[in-house]
Structure formats: structure tokens, C-alpha cells
Design a protein around this motif. Structure first.
Motif, PDB file in Angstrom:
ATOM      1  N   TRP A 119       1.653   6.225  -7.161  1.00  0.00           N
ATOM      2  CA  TRP A 119       0.558   7.082  -7.615  1.00  0.00           C
ATOM      3  C   TRP A 119       0.969   8.548  -7.582  1.00  0.00           C
ATOM      4  CZ3 TRP A 119      -3.347   4.428  -3.854  1.00  0.00           C
ATOM      5  CH2 TRP A 119      -3.729   3.185  -4.373  1.00  0.00           C
ATOM      6  N   ARG A 120       1.646   8.940  -6.504  1.00  0.00           N
ATOM      7  CA  ARG A 120       2.055  10.343  -6.382  1.00  0.00           C
ATOM      8  C   ARG A 120       3.174  10.689  -7.363  1.00  0.00           C
ATOM      9  NH1 ARG A 120       0.874  10.814  -0.220  1.00  0.00           N
ATOM     10  NH2 ARG A 120      -1.207  11.739  -0.370  1.00  0.00           N
ATOM     11  N   ILE A 129       1.050   4.051  -2.990  1.00  0.00           N
ATOM     12  CA  ILE A 129       0.829   5.477  -2.761  1.00  0.00           C
ATOM     13  C   ILE A 129       1.983   6.286  -3.363  1.00  0.00           C
ATOM     14  CG2 ILE A 129       0.760   7.268  -0.968  1.00  0.00           C
ATOM     15  CD1 ILE A 129      -0.794   5.136   0.758  1.00  0.00           C
ATOM     16  N   GLN A 130       3.213   5.838  -3.128  1.00  0.00           N
ATOM     17  CA  GLN A 130       4.381   6.541  -3.687  1.00  0.00           C
ATOM     18  C   GLN A 130       4.346   6.525  -5.209  1.00  0.00           C
ATOM     19  OE1 GLN A 130       7.565   4.450  -1.733  1.00  0.00           O
ATOM     20  NE2 GLN A 130       7.373   5.655   0.150  1.00  0.00           N
ATOM     21  N   ALA A 180       2.212   7.495   5.028  1.00  0.00           N
ATOM     22  CA  ALA A 180       1.391   7.611   3.817  1.00  0.00           C
ATOM     23  C   ALA A 180       1.047   9.058   3.493  1.00  0.00           C
ATOM     24  CB  ALA A 180       0.111   6.791   3.979  1.00  0.00           C
ATOM     25  N   ILE A 204      -5.428  11.770  -2.111  1.00  0.00           N
ATOM     26  CA  ILE A 204      -5.783  10.408  -1.712  1.00  0.00           C
ATOM     27  C   ILE A 204      -6.594  10.479  -0.420  1.00  0.00           C
ATOM     28  CG2 ILE A 204      -4.955   8.106  -1.117  1.00  0.00           C
ATOM     29  CD1 ILE A 204      -2.373   8.796  -2.652  1.00  0.00           C
ATOM     30  N   ASN A 216       0.825  -1.203   0.000  1.00  0.00           N
ATOM     31  CA  ASN A 216       0.000   0.000   0.000  1.00  0.00           C
ATOM     32  C   ASN A 216       0.861   1.256   0.000  1.00  0.00           C
ATOM     33  OD1 ASN A 216      -2.410  -1.396  -0.075  1.00  0.00           O
ATOM     34  ND2 ASN A 216      -2.688  -1.360   2.137  1.00  0.00           N
ATOM     35  N   SER A 268      -9.014   8.113   2.402  1.00  0.00           N
ATOM     36  CA  SER A 268      -9.289   6.765   2.875  1.00  0.00           C
ATOM     37  C   SER A 268     -10.106   6.814   4.148  1.00  0.00           C
ATOM     38  CB  SER A 268      -7.992   5.990   3.120  1.00  0.00           C
ATOM     39  OG  SER A 268      -8.285   4.610   3.297  1.00  0.00           O
ATOM     40  N   LEU A 305      -1.734  10.811   3.786  1.00  0.00           N
ATOM     41  CA  LEU A 305      -2.973  10.893   3.020  1.00  0.00           C
ATOM     42  C   LEU A 305      -3.582  12.285   3.163  1.00  0.00           C
ATOM     43  CD1 LEU A 305      -4.460   7.439   4.040  1.00  0.00           C
ATOM     44  CD2 LEU A 305      -3.148   8.007   1.989  1.00  0.00           C
TER      45      LEU A 305
END
Length: 190
Positions: free
Chosen positions: A37-38, A34-35, A72, A46, A30, A48, A74
Motif C-alpha cells: 500500500w505504501r 502495508i508495504q 508496521a 494507515i 498484513n 488501526s 502505522l
């Protein structure tokens, strides 16, 4: 146009708790996702939702969840305490968490996320963004950026300006931020 906003229900960060919840349990993947995607979309927001106080959740597992949040980073997060649902298998799991402890963990979780959100929103000060105007009155306008789901996430508060009209887009320069919302001034019209 693709909206740079993902809502991914991570729910927890402890592999054991995720397995008890019958969810995929690979937290390292996960964080890597995230890394990635960014890296592909630096403006990606993002969001959640998480659950604290799931039966059997230890203090260490809760701390693992807080560590995940810190790593993360977020943008938008919701959190709920576990509550039994009639007929749910989780009702039989040993180690039911007392309500007072659930509420204490929820407060710690939200304080951690509030600090992350304030830091991330502060990075937007001085930038311009396209917003959708939700409402206008004598005090200015309330709008949403691409990172703000209606009635869930924060808002962009805009100083009064004659060009602001509900349902239209505007270009806004962000002048201030708090833990949840942005403030700005009109920098252009679309």
C-alpha cells in the motif's frame, strides 16, 4: 479525489490470539500488504485499532504485537483493553488477564505507538500540505490534514493569519511536530 487514508482493524498480531478472536490470522500478509500500500501511495495514512489483554494473551504474544507495531509503522493507532461482554464466547476462554496487567500492557502499547507517531510526524516538518480549517480564534486555527479523522486523530495547529476561515482549505507549511499533532504556518490559499 480519493483520500489517502485507510482504517484497517488489525486488532492483534499473534496468530493464536487472532484465531481466538475469530479474526483472520496472517500477520506476515498484513505487513506485506502495508508495504505494498505504501509503495503504491507513499502519502498513505494507515490507522488501526488493537485489543490488549484478551483472555489467554501471553507476555510473548503481547511482545509480538509490539514487534508488529514497530515494523508496521502505522500512522494512527487506538488501543483498548479486553473487557467481557455478556454472552461472548471469549468469556469462557481460560487465562483471563487481571485488570492491572491489562492496564500495564495498554500503557506499554501506547508508549510504543507514541514514539512511532512522533517519528512519522517529524518527517512532515518542512513540507507543505492542504488542510481543512475546523476552527479559528485569536490564537490561530485548528485544522485537519488528509491523515486526521475528526475527533479521533491529531490536528494541525496553524499560527494566526487573516486568510484562515472555518470550513475552507489552506496550504500550510509544517514547522513543528509532537507525538500527536502538527504545527504550521499559512503557505498559500486554495
Amino acid at each position: 479525489t480519493i483520500l489517502p487514508y485507510l482504517d484497517v482493524p488489525f486488532q492483534h498480531a499473534s496468530p493464536r490470539i487472532l484465531k481466538l478472536m475469530k479474526r483472520p490470522a496472517n500477520t506476515e500478509n498484513n505487513l506485506a500488504r502495508i508495504q505494498a500500500w505504501r509503495a503504491a501511495c507513499p502519502d498513505l495514512a494507515i490507522r488501526s485499532t488493537f485489543i490488549v489483554g484478551f483472555p489467554g494473551e501471553t507476555e510473548r504474544e503481547f511482545e509480538t504485537l509490539l514487534d508488529f507495531l514497530r515494523e508496521a509503522q502505522l500512522d494512527r493507532v487506538g488501543c483498548f483493553t479486553y473487557s467481557p461482554v455478556e454472552g461472548a464466547a471469549a468469556n469462557a476462554i481460560p487465562g483471563q488477564i487481571p485488570e492491572a496487567l491489562k492496564q500495564e500492557r495498554l500503557a506499554r502499547f501506547m508508549a510504543t505507538q507514541e514514539a512511532i507517531s512522533a517519528k512519522r510526524l517529524k518527517q512532515k516538518v518542512g513540507k507543505t500540505m492542504k488542510v481543512l480549517i475546523d476552527g479559528v480564534d485569536a490564537e490561530g486555527a485548528i485544522a485537519r490534514s488528509a491523515a486526521d479523522a475528526p475527533e479521533i486523530d491529531g490536528v494541525v495547529q496553524i499560527a494566526p493569519h487573516a486568510s484562515l476561515k472555518q470550513g475552507e482549505f489552506a496550504i500550510v507549511r509544517i514547522t513543528a511536530a509532537d507525538a500527536h499533532d502538527l504545527q504550521g504556518v499559512v503557505a498559500g490559499k486554495i
